[in-house]
Scaffold this motif. Structure first.
Motif, PDB file in Angstrom:
ATOM      1  N   UNK A  77       0.810  -1.209   0.000  1.00 21.22           N
ATOM      2  CA  UNK A  77       0.000   0.000   0.000  1.00 21.22           C
ATOM      3  C   UNK A  77       0.852   1.271   0.000  1.00 21.22           C
ATOM      4  N   UNK A  78       1.819   1.362   0.888  1.00 18.98           N
ATOM      5  CA  UNK A  78       2.612   2.585   0.975  1.00 18.98           C
ATOM      6  C   UNK A  78       3.532   2.757  -0.230  1.00 18.98           C
ATOM      7  N   UNK A  79       4.023   1.669  -0.786  1.00 25.72           N
ATOM      8  CA  UNK A  79       4.841   1.776  -2.003  1.00 25.72           C
ATOM      9  C   UNK A  79       3.999   2.332  -3.143  1.00 25.72           C
ATOM     10  N   UNK A  80       2.773   1.869  -3.278  1.00 27.61           N
ATOM     11  CA  UNK A  80       1.884   2.379  -4.325  1.00 27.61           C
ATOM     12  C   UNK A  80       1.589   3.860  -4.102  1.00 27.61           C
ATOM     13  N   UNK A  81       1.429   4.241  -2.854  1.00 27.58           N
ATOM     14  CA  UNK A  81       1.119   5.627  -2.529  1.00 27.58           C
ATOM     15  C   UNK A  81       2.263   6.569  -2.901  1.00 27.58           C
ATOM     16  N   UNK A  82       3.500   6.127  -2.723  1.00 28.10           N
ATOM     17  CA  UNK A  82       4.660   6.974  -2.983  1.00 28.10           C
ATOM     18  C   UNK A  82       5.100   6.998  -4.444  1.00 28.10           C
ATOM     19  N   UNK A  83       4.673   6.016  -5.219  1.00 30.23           N
ATOM     20  CA  UNK A  83       5.102   5.961  -6.621  1.00 30.23           C
ATOM     21  C   UNK A  83       4.511   7.127  -7.395  1.00 30.23           C
ATOM     22  N   UNK A  84       5.304   7.664  -8.305  1.00 30.48           N
ATOM     23  CA  UNK A  84       4.900   8.832  -9.072  1.00 30.48           C
ATOM     24  C   UNK A  84       4.351   8.416 -10.441  1.00 30.48           C
ATOM     25  N   UNK A  85       3.124   7.945 -10.468  1.00 32.93           N
ATOM     26  CA  UNK A  85       2.423   7.638 -11.714  1.00 32.93           C
ATOM     27  C   UNK A  85       3.180   6.665 -12.608  1.00 32.93           C
ATOM     28  N   UNK A  86       3.847   5.694 -12.031  1.00 31.94           N
ATOM     29  CA  UNK A  86       4.575   4.728 -12.826  1.00 31.94           C
ATOM     30  C   UNK A  86       4.506   3.375 -12.141  1.00 31.94           C
ATOM     31  N   UNK A  87       4.371   2.344 -12.921  1.00 29.34           N
ATOM     32  CA  UNK A  87       4.372   0.983 -12.396  1.00 29.34           C
ATOM     33  C   UNK A  87       5.774   0.395 -12.561  1.00 29.34           C
ATOM     34  N   UNK A  88       6.252  -0.307 -11.569  1.00 28.36           N
ATOM     35  CA  UNK A  88       7.570  -0.919 -11.597  1.00 28.36           C
ATOM     36  C   UNK A  88       7.419  -2.427 -11.565  1.00 28.36           C
ATOM     37  N   UNK A  89       8.361  -3.128 -12.175  1.00 23.13           N
ATOM     38  CA  UNK A  89       8.277  -4.588 -12.246  1.00 23.13           C
ATOM     39  C   UNK A  89       8.746  -5.266 -10.967  1.00 23.13           C
ATOM     40  N   UNK A  90       9.698  -4.661 -10.271  1.00 23.25           N
ATOM     41  CA  UNK A  90      10.203  -5.267  -9.037  1.00 23.25           C
ATOM     42  C   UNK A  90      10.158  -4.232  -7.913  1.00 23.25           C
ATOM     43  N   UNK A  91      10.224  -4.723  -6.691  1.00 20.35           N
ATOM     44  CA  UNK A  91      10.240  -3.838  -5.523  1.00 20.35           C
ATOM     45  C   UNK A  91      11.508  -2.979  -5.527  1.00 20.35           C
ATOM     46  N   UNK A  92      12.630  -3.548  -5.958  1.00 16.52           N
ATOM     47  CA  UNK A  92      13.880  -2.776  -6.018  1.00 16.52           C
ATOM     48  C   UNK A  92      13.749  -1.612  -6.990  1.00 16.52           C
ATOM     49  N   UNK A  93      13.133  -1.853  -8.143  1.00 20.51           N
ATOM     50  CA  UNK A  93      12.923  -0.772  -9.111  1.00 20.51           C
ATOM     51  C   UNK A  93      11.999   0.300  -8.540  1.00 20.51           C
ATOM     52  N   UNK A  94      10.989  -0.137  -7.799  1.00 22.96           N
ATOM     53  CA  UNK A  94      10.053   0.823  -7.187  1.00 22.96           C
ATOM     54  C   UNK A  94      10.768   1.706  -6.173  1.00 22.96           C
ATOM     55  N   UNK A  95      11.615   1.107  -5.349  1.00 23.66           N
ATOM     56  CA  UNK A  95      12.356   1.878  -4.346  1.00 23.66           C
ATOM     57  C   UNK A  95      13.284   2.873  -5.028  1.00 23.66           C
ATOM     58  N   UNK A  96      13.992   2.434  -6.054  1.00 22.58           N
ATOM     59  CA  UNK A  96      14.887   3.346  -6.776  1.00 22.58           C
ATOM     60  C   UNK A  96      14.100   4.461  -7.446  1.00 22.58           C
ATOM     61  N   UNK A  97      12.935   4.142  -8.016  1.00 23.89           N
ATOM     62  CA  UNK A  97      12.095   5.155  -8.645  1.00 23.89           C
ATOM     63  C   UNK A  97      11.584   6.175  -7.643  1.00 23.89           C
ATOM     64  N   UNK A  98      11.203   5.708  -6.459  1.00 23.63           N
ATOM     65  CA  UNK A  98      10.720   6.611  -5.409  1.00 23.63           C
ATOM     66  C   UNK A  98      11.860   7.521  -4.941  1.00 23.63           C
ATOM     67  N   UNK A  99      13.038   6.946  -4.711  1.00 27.58           N
ATOM     68  CA  UNK A  99      14.175   7.742  -4.255  1.00 27.58           C
ATOM     69  C   UNK A  99      14.598   8.767  -5.305  1.00 27.58           C
ATOM     70  N   UNK A 100      14.498   8.406  -6.584  1.00 25.20           N
ATOM     71  CA  UNK A 100      14.838   9.346  -7.652  1.00 25.20           C
ATOM     72  C   UNK A 100      13.753  10.395  -7.862  1.00 25.20           C
ATOM     73  N   UNK A 101      12.519  10.072  -7.497  1.00 17.72           N
ATOM     74  CA  UNK A 101      11.389  10.954  -7.777  1.00 17.72           C
ATOM     75  C   UNK A 101      11.162  12.061  -6.767  1.00 17.72           C
ATOM     76  N   UNK A 102      11.741  11.931  -5.589  1.00 20.35           N
ATOM     77  CA  UNK A 102      11.540  12.921  -4.536  1.00 20.35           C
ATOM     78  C   UNK A 102      12.873  13.544  -4.142  1.00 20.35           C
ATOM     79  N   UNK A 103      12.867  14.828  -3.863  1.00 19.10           N
ATOM     80  CA  UNK A 103      14.056  15.488  -3.346  1.00 19.10           C
ATOM     81  C   UNK A 103      14.163  15.343  -1.835  1.00 19.10           C
ATOM     82  N   UNK A 104      13.031  15.113  -1.193  1.00 18.49           N
ATOM     83  CA  UNK A 104      13.020  15.034   0.268  1.00 18.49           C
ATOM     84  C   UNK A 104      11.812  14.216   0.702  1.00 18.49           C
ATOM     85  N   UNK A 105      12.023  13.292   1.615  1.00 22.75           N
ATOM     86  CA  UNK A 105      10.933  12.539   2.221  1.00 22.75           C
ATOM     87  C   UNK A 105      11.088  12.691   3.728  1.00 22.75           C
TER      88      UNK A 105
END
Length: 113
Positions: A36-64
């Motif tokens: 749930x929280x990974x889906x909430x943080x993703x920026x309008x993109x679906x990722x194939x693996x959890x690792x890709x999702x984490x990298x996408x989230x970290x690249x998508x935000x300047x500050x969390x």
């Protein structure tokens, strides 16, 4: 968990008109696709693996910021933005206490009580 519960009541109960049942939240959460929280943080993109999702989230935000560590998060934000300490002060709404107006000759000021 609190955000998931809030989302459940808003979307499933309030907006869709479903009735609250004993196991309905658990069933809804288990049927919810992915974390749930990974889906909430993703920026309008679906990722194939959890690792890709984490990298996408970290690249998508300047500050969390983390609410459980709000003081530390605000210090980090201050440093990132290059602000003075006075630019990022806040007062907690959940702390008790008060202020009193004190007059000393012609000077008036507030002090913590």
């Amino acid at each position: 968990t609190q955000h998931a519960l809030s989302h459940y009541y808003y979307t499933y109960i309030s907006r869709s008109g479903h009735k609250i049942k004993e196991d309905s939240f658990k069933t809804w959460l288990l049927d919810y696709p992915g974390d749930f929280q990974m889906k909430y943080l993703q920026l309008h993109k679906e990722y194939k693996t959890a690792d890709d999702a984490v990298l996408g989230i970290m690249d998508g935000y300047n500050f969390i910021g983390i609410t459980e560590r709000l003081d530390e998060s605000l210090v980090v934000l201050q440093m990132i933005l290059g602000l003075d300490v006075g630019d990022i002060l806040y007062l907690s709404a959940k702390q008790s206490g008060g202020y009193a107006l004190v007059s000393n000759n012609s000077t008036r000021r507030c002090i913590a009580t």
